[in-house]
Design a protein around this motif. Sequence first.
Motif, mmCIF file in Angstrom:
data_model
loop_
_atom_site.group_PDB
_atom_site.id
_atom_site.type_symbol
_atom_site.label_atom_id
_atom_site.label_comp_id
_atom_site.label_asym_id
_atom_site.label_seq_id
_atom_site.Cartn_x
_atom_site.Cartn_y
_atom_site.Cartn_z
ATOM 1 N N GLY A 123 10.053 0.099 6.812
ATOM 2 C CA GLY A 123 9.907 -1.797 6.488
ATOM 3 C C GLY A 123 9.281 -2.016 5.433
ATOM 4 N N MET A 124 7.609 -1.229 5.010
ATOM 5 C CA MET A 124 7.093 -1.482 4.777
ATOM 6 C C MET A 124 7.033 -1.752 3.124
ATOM 7 S SD MET A 124 5.449 -3.530 7.006
ATOM 8 C CE MET A 124 3.829 -4.067 6.245
ATOM 9 N N LEU A 125 8.596 -0.983 3.121
ATOM 10 C CA LEU A 125 8.337 -0.450 1.577
ATOM 11 C C LEU A 125 9.350 -2.046 1.002
ATOM 12 C CD1 LEU A 125 9.232 3.385 1.309
ATOM 13 C CD2 LEU A 125 7.527 2.123 -0.105
ATOM 14 N N VAL A 126 10.157 -2.430 2.034
ATOM 15 C CA VAL A 126 10.961 -3.404 1.415
ATOM 16 C C VAL A 126 9.949 -4.890 0.742
ATOM 17 C CG1 VAL A 126 12.899 -4.775 2.180
ATOM 18 C CG2 VAL A 126 13.192 -2.346 2.951
ATOM 19 N N LYS A 127 10.607 -5.330 -0.292
ATOM 20 C CA LYS A 127 10.250 -6.726 0.000
ATOM 21 C C LYS A 127 10.666 -8.073 0.653
ATOM 22 C CE LYS A 127 9.329 -9.806 -4.223
ATOM 23 N NZ LYS A 127 8.952 -9.749 -4.210
ATOM 24 N N ARG A 128 9.615 -8.387 1.454
ATOM 25 C CA ARG A 128 10.172 -9.387 2.085
ATOM 26 C C ARG A 128 8.892 -10.509 1.520
ATOM 27 N NH1 ARG A 128 6.347 -6.112 3.272
ATOM 28 N NH2 ARG A 128 4.299 -6.534 3.663
ATOM 29 N N ARG A 174 2.667 2.336 -3.348
ATOM 30 C CA ARG A 174 1.182 2.726 -4.620
ATOM 31 C C ARG A 174 0.935 4.205 -3.681
ATOM 32 N NH1 ARG A 174 -0.426 -2.456 -4.111
ATOM 33 N NH2 ARG A 174 -2.337 -1.888 -2.430
ATOM 34 N N ALA A 175 0.652 4.319 -2.707
ATOM 35 C CA ALA A 175 0.035 6.001 -1.803
ATOM 36 C C ALA A 175 1.497 7.017 -2.095
ATOM 37 C CB ALA A 175 0.108 5.534 -0.591
ATOM 38 N N MET A 176 2.720 6.353 -2.433
ATOM 39 C CA MET A 176 4.033 7.055 -2.931
ATOM 40 C C MET A 176 4.297 7.180 -4.423
ATOM 41 S SD MET A 176 6.470 6.148 0.339
ATOM 42 C CE MET A 176 8.055 7.777 -0.209
ATOM 43 N N LYS A 177 3.709 6.683 -5.132
ATOM 44 C CA LYS A 177 3.271 6.598 -6.478
ATOM 45 C C LYS A 177 4.689 6.187 -7.072
ATOM 46 C CE LYS A 177 -0.311 9.675 -7.451
ATOM 47 N NZ LYS A 177 -0.910 9.430 -6.401
ATOM 48 N N LEU A 178 6.108 5.249 -6.441
ATOM 49 C CA LEU A 178 6.958 5.205 -6.827
ATOM 50 C C LEU A 178 7.200 4.008 -7.720
ATOM 51 C CD1 LEU A 178 8.444 3.331 -3.020
ATOM 52 C CD2 LEU A 178 8.237 6.047 -4.511
ATOM 53 N N LYS A 179 6.358 3.941 -8.373
ATOM 54 C CA LYS A 179 5.732 3.288 -9.756
ATOM 55 C C LYS A 179 7.050 4.394 -10.412
ATOM 56 C CE LYS A 179 3.980 0.464 -13.509
ATOM 57 N NZ LYS A 179 2.694 0.521 -14.150
ATOM 58 N N ASP A 180 6.451 5.458 -10.471
ATOM 59 C CA ASP A 180 6.425 6.513 -11.892
ATOM 60 C C ASP A 180 7.557 7.368 -10.600
ATOM 61 O OD1 ASP A 180 4.637 6.204 -12.757
ATOM 62 O OD2 ASP A 180 2.885 6.962 -12.136
ATOM 63 N N ARG A 181 8.229 7.270 -9.984
ATOM 64 C CA ARG A 181 9.592 8.444 -9.126
ATOM 65 C C ARG A 181 10.902 7.981 -9.247
ATOM 66 N NH1 ARG A 181 6.950 9.532 -3.192
ATOM 67 N NH2 ARG A 181 9.789 10.127 -3.587
ATOM 68 N N LEU A 182 10.683 5.995 -8.663
ATOM 69 C CA LEU A 182 11.869 4.985 -9.343
ATOM 70 C C LEU A 182 12.774 5.403 -10.446
ATOM 71 C CD1 LEU A 182 10.991 2.103 -7.160
ATOM 72 C CD2 LEU A 182 12.067 3.649 -6.384
ATOM 73 N N PRO A 183 11.886 5.709 -11.230
ATOM 74 C CA PRO A 183 13.600 5.826 -12.937
ATOM 75 C C PRO A 183 14.230 6.412 -13.089
ATOM 76 C CG PRO A 183 11.062 5.189 -13.439
ATOM 77 C CD PRO A 183 10.681 4.926 -11.780
ATOM 78 N N ASP A 184 13.637 7.559 -12.064
ATOM 79 C CA ASP A 184 14.559 8.839 -11.627
ATOM 80 C C ASP A 184 15.404 9.445 -10.546
ATOM 81 O OD1 ASP A 184 12.832 9.977 -14.245
ATOM 82 O OD2 ASP A 184 11.659 11.091 -13.147
ATOM 83 N N GLN A 215 0.736 -1.314 0.115
ATOM 84 C CA GLN A 215 -0.263 -0.267 0.235
ATOM 85 C C GLN A 215 0.465 1.340 -0.159
ATOM 86 O OE1 GLN A 215 -2.236 -0.144 3.359
ATOM 87 N NE2 GLN A 215 -3.989 -2.054 2.293
ATOM 88 N N LEU A 216 1.873 1.135 0.875
ATOM 89 C CA LEU A 216 2.998 2.103 0.565
ATOM 90 C C LEU A 216 3.437 2.985 -0.345
ATOM 91 C CD1 LEU A 216 3.894 4.415 2.670
ATOM 92 C CD2 LEU A 216 5.895 2.612 3.334
#
Length: 125
Positions: A91-96, A67-77, A64-65
């Motif tokens: 920690g909720m951003l980290v794959k587990r 998606r909420a932070m719209k990281l799909k769009d932000r990470l490439p930059d 959820q975090l």
Amino acid sequence: MTKALFICYTRCSTCAKARAWLDAHGIAYTERDIKGDNPGVDELAAWHRASGLPIRRFFNTSGQLYRAMKLKDRLPDMTDDEMIALLATDGMLVKRPLLIVPSSDGGEPTVLVGFRQAEWEDRLL
């Protein structure tokens, strides 16, 4: 064998499957809750280096975090260092789960990101 470090989220069903797999195969581990004890920048950087994986593989893209932070769009930059710093914030951003298995010869550890049974069998058995 030195104990592996098993980083998980207690309410995660995939983590429960991974824990059961470790137990069934007699692999000794120390468990660490990712929500209460989030990996820091130095740990993440070392695990990223040892894993040989792109840093983006360390993100929990279904969370959820994320998606909420719209990281799909932000990470490439973002640079790898910026992504590692971001991962260290929650920690909720980290794959587990994350499994870090120390090398018997003092070299780089084996780092497994997420639970894919075939990969774990190949790398650990």
